[in-house]
Design a protein around this motif. Structure first.
Motif, short mmCIF file in Angstrom:
data_model
loop_
_atom_site.label_atom_id
_atom_site.label_comp_id
_atom_site.label_asym_id
_atom_site.label_seq_id
_atom_site.Cartn_x
_atom_site.Cartn_y
_atom_site.Cartn_z
N UNK A 103 0.86 -1.09 0.07
CA UNK A 103 -0.06 0.22 -0.05
C UNK A 103 0.91 1.32 0.04
N UNK A 104 0.38 2.26 -0.58
CA UNK A 104 1.13 3.48 -0.45
C UNK A 104 1.75 3.88 0.95
N UNK A 105 1.03 3.84 2.04
CA UNK A 105 1.26 4.04 3.22
C UNK A 105 2.62 3.28 3.86
N UNK A 106 2.81 2.03 3.22
CA UNK A 106 3.88 1.30 3.79
C UNK A 106 5.22 1.41 3.05
N UNK A 107 5.07 1.89 1.66
CA UNK A 107 6.10 2.25 0.84
C UNK A 107 7.12 3.49 1.36
N UNK A 108 8.24 3.03 1.62
CA UNK A 108 9.25 3.98 1.71
C UNK A 108 10.27 4.16 0.67
N UNK A 109 10.81 5.31 0.75
CA UNK A 109 11.90 5.71 -0.21
C UNK A 109 13.03 4.44 -0.13
N UNK A 110 13.46 4.16 0.90
CA UNK A 110 14.39 3.10 0.86
C UNK A 110 13.70 1.72 0.14
N UNK A 111 12.63 1.51 0.31
CA UNK A 111 12.10 0.21 -0.53
C UNK A 111 12.16 0.68 -1.81
N UNK A 112 11.68 1.95 -2.53
CA UNK A 112 11.62 2.43 -3.89
C UNK A 112 13.04 2.25 -4.37
N UNK A 113 13.78 2.67 -3.70
CA UNK A 113 15.38 2.85 -4.10
C UNK A 113 15.96 1.42 -4.50
N UNK A 114 15.68 0.47 -3.30
CA UNK A 114 16.01 -0.89 -3.42
C UNK A 114 15.84 -1.64 -4.73
N UNK A 115 14.32 -1.42 -4.79
CA UNK A 115 13.35 -2.11 -6.04
C UNK A 115 13.87 -1.42 -6.99
N UNK A 116 14.49 -0.14 -7.20
CA UNK A 116 14.90 0.41 -8.58
C UNK A 116 16.46 0.18 -8.69
N UNK A 117 16.99 -0.39 -7.76
CA UNK A 117 18.42 -0.72 -7.88
C UNK A 117 19.28 0.61 -7.92
N UNK A 118 18.89 1.63 -6.95
CA UNK A 118 19.66 2.76 -7.11
C UNK A 118 19.85 3.21 -5.34
N UNK A 119 20.53 3.98 -5.09
CA UNK A 119 20.73 4.46 -3.80
C UNK A 119 19.63 5.58 -3.38
N UNK A 120 19.52 5.78 -2.05
CA UNK A 120 18.41 6.70 -1.67
C UNK A 120 18.90 8.01 -2.30
N UNK A 121 20.07 8.51 -2.08
CA UNK A 121 20.44 9.97 -2.66
C UNK A 121 20.12 10.03 -4.27
N UNK A 122 20.18 9.19 -4.79
CA UNK A 122 19.63 9.15 -6.34
C UNK A 122 18.31 9.32 -6.43
N UNK A 123 17.38 8.72 -5.79
CA UNK A 123 16.07 8.97 -5.43
C UNK A 123 15.86 10.45 -5.15
N UNK A 124 16.53 10.88 -4.08
CA UNK A 124 16.31 12.33 -3.84
C UNK A 124 16.87 13.38 -4.79
N UNK A 125 17.74 13.00 -5.80
CA UNK A 125 17.98 14.02 -6.68
C UNK A 125 16.84 14.08 -7.72
N UNK A 126 16.17 13.21 -7.73
CA UNK A 126 14.72 13.37 -8.61
C UNK A 126 13.58 13.98 -8.01
N UNK A 127 13.34 13.55 -6.76
CA UNK A 127 12.15 13.83 -6.11
C UNK A 127 12.41 14.15 -4.50
N UNK A 128 11.61 14.77 -4.07
CA UNK A 128 11.54 15.24 -2.61
C UNK A 128 11.46 13.83 -1.67
N UNK A 129 10.19 13.31 -1.99
CA UNK A 129 9.66 12.18 -1.42
C UNK A 129 8.64 11.48 -2.19
#
Length: 184
Positions: free
Chosen positions: A25-51
């Motif tokens: 669910x949306x509530x359960x999804x974290x930036x760490x989970x997204x980064x891991x699934x996308x095979x990127x690090x969290x900082x890469x995520x934050x370069x593209x989106x705030x949250x």
């Protein structure tokens, strides 16, 4: 114009997010989970989106823009049909194919609600912009007619997403009969 690497990263983030939202669910999804699934690090995520909220808004905004472009592309094709049923039957497969090609995204977005964000509100706004143009016959639709047509279209989308197919012509004819009976 964004470079190819940026586009690939944003697609990987979006795909990961959609997959995770549809699995949990949306509530359960974290930036760490997204980064891991996308095979990127969290900082890469934050370069593209705030949250994840900004990501969600971006995905909805892009989807609505693409959907609007698709609708605008087909309006001239169906305006020649003289009645509502004929227009709906011509509109349905084209829009259906567009939505089926975005089915996982739509599934994810339609279940997310926060603050001012609501998929249904944005799709309803989009429909209201084109309904007058598509379904009036010389006179503007009344507020009631506009609301009914909008809800019919939203229901068709829900049916499509839930069943992976469009309602049949028999289903549509059956609904027409039921609606006529309701108002008789």
């Amino acid at each position: 114009m964004t470079d190819l690497r940026t586009q690939r990263t944003q697609k990987a983030i979006a795909d990961a997010f959609v997959k995770l939202v549809n699995q949990t669910s949306f509530r359960e999804v974290t930036v760490s989970m997204i980064a891991q699934e996308a095979m990127i690090n969290r900082q890469t995520f934050y370069r593209h989106y705030e949250d994840k909220y900004q990501l969600t808004r971006a995905l909805l905004s892009d989807f609505i823009a693409d959907y609007q472009a698709e609708i605008n592309r087909i309006i001239p094709m169906i305006k020649d049909n003289n009645n509502f049923r004929s227009r709906l039957l011509h509109l349905q497969p084209i829009i259906g194919n567009f939505l089926l090609s975005h089915i996982e995204l739509v599934k994810a977005l339609r279940g997310i609600k926060f603050d001012d964000f609501n998929y249904e509100t944005e799709v309803t706004r989009l429909y209201r912009e084109v309904i007058q143009e598509l379904f009036n016959h010389g006179a503007p639709l009344t507020a009631f007619q506009e609301k009914v047509v909008t809800n019919v279209l939203l229901t068709v989308i829900d049916y499509l997403i839930d069943n992976h197919e469009l309602p049949s012509e028999t289903d549509i004819e059956g609904m027409k009969t039921i609606i006529l009976n309701v108002f008789n």
